[in-house]
Motif scaffolding. Sequence first.
Motif, mmCIF file in Angstrom:
data_model
loop_
_atom_site.group_PDB
_atom_site.id
_atom_site.type_symbol
_atom_site.label_atom_id
_atom_site.label_comp_id
_atom_site.label_asym_id
_atom_site.label_seq_id
_atom_site.Cartn_x
_atom_site.Cartn_y
_atom_site.Cartn_z
ATOM 1 N N PHE A 39 0.821 -1.203 0.000
ATOM 2 C CA PHE A 39 0.000 0.000 0.000
ATOM 3 C C PHE A 39 0.856 1.254 0.000
ATOM 4 N N HIS A 40 0.284 2.307 -0.585
ATOM 5 C CA HIS A 40 0.904 3.627 -0.582
ATOM 6 C C HIS A 40 -0.131 4.610 -0.063
ATOM 7 N N MET A 41 0.247 5.355 0.971
ATOM 8 C CA MET A 41 -0.642 6.348 1.556
ATOM 9 C C MET A 41 -0.296 7.726 0.988
ATOM 10 N N ASN A 42 -1.293 8.391 0.351
ATOM 11 C CA ASN A 42 -1.108 9.757 -0.138
ATOM 12 C C ASN A 42 -1.315 10.744 1.002
ATOM 13 N N ALA A 43 -2.360 10.555 1.747
ATOM 14 C CA ALA A 43 -2.720 11.409 2.870
ATOM 15 C C ALA A 43 -3.829 10.698 3.643
ATOM 16 N N MET A 44 -4.084 11.155 4.812
ATOM 17 C CA MET A 44 -5.188 10.582 5.584
ATOM 18 C C MET A 44 -6.504 11.071 4.991
ATOM 19 N N PRO A 45 -7.539 10.239 5.061
ATOM 20 C CA PRO A 45 -8.841 10.669 4.515
ATOM 21 C C PRO A 45 -9.384 11.847 5.328
ATOM 22 N N ALA A 46 -10.177 12.662 4.670
ATOM 23 C CA ALA A 46 -10.790 13.812 5.339
ATOM 24 C C ALA A 46 -11.766 13.338 6.397
ATOM 25 N N LYS A 47 -11.807 14.033 7.524
ATOM 26 C CA LYS A 47 -12.756 13.704 8.598
ATOM 27 C C LYS A 47 -14.144 14.151 8.177
#
Length: 128
Positions: free
Chosen positions: A119-127
């Motif tokens: 997996f590659h994380m771009n950013a955390m999902p918006a709350k």
Amino acid sequence: MNLPVADLPKSQAFFKALGFSQNLQFTDDTGTCIVVSDTISVMLLTHARFRDLTPRAICDTSKAVEVLLNLRCESRDEADGLVAKALAAGGSTHDEPEDYGFMYSHSFVDPDGHGWGLFHMNAMPAKK
């Protein structure tokens, strides 16, 4: 982590084809230490050596899932590249890549049936 393998030389060649190295200090004819990163090493052990570590039966990965391992990649291209190398070296995959916007994932199965999620994380999902 310790993983049982049916054919140690075949498994060594598979992980070498992925670009991982061996720590020869911890390698003999019953097992090898595969260096995935500076902080992750995997011991591949023959079934006989693995049985020395546990009284339980080794999972038949053609019928059941033994383990799903996850590795973080620096990019989507790295994840896709590892899957391509795994397929070329005799591995398989059972799914298509998934893009969740904030995270990209792909996976492969090694010749012994161990599942590897990438997996590659771009950013955390918006709350919400």
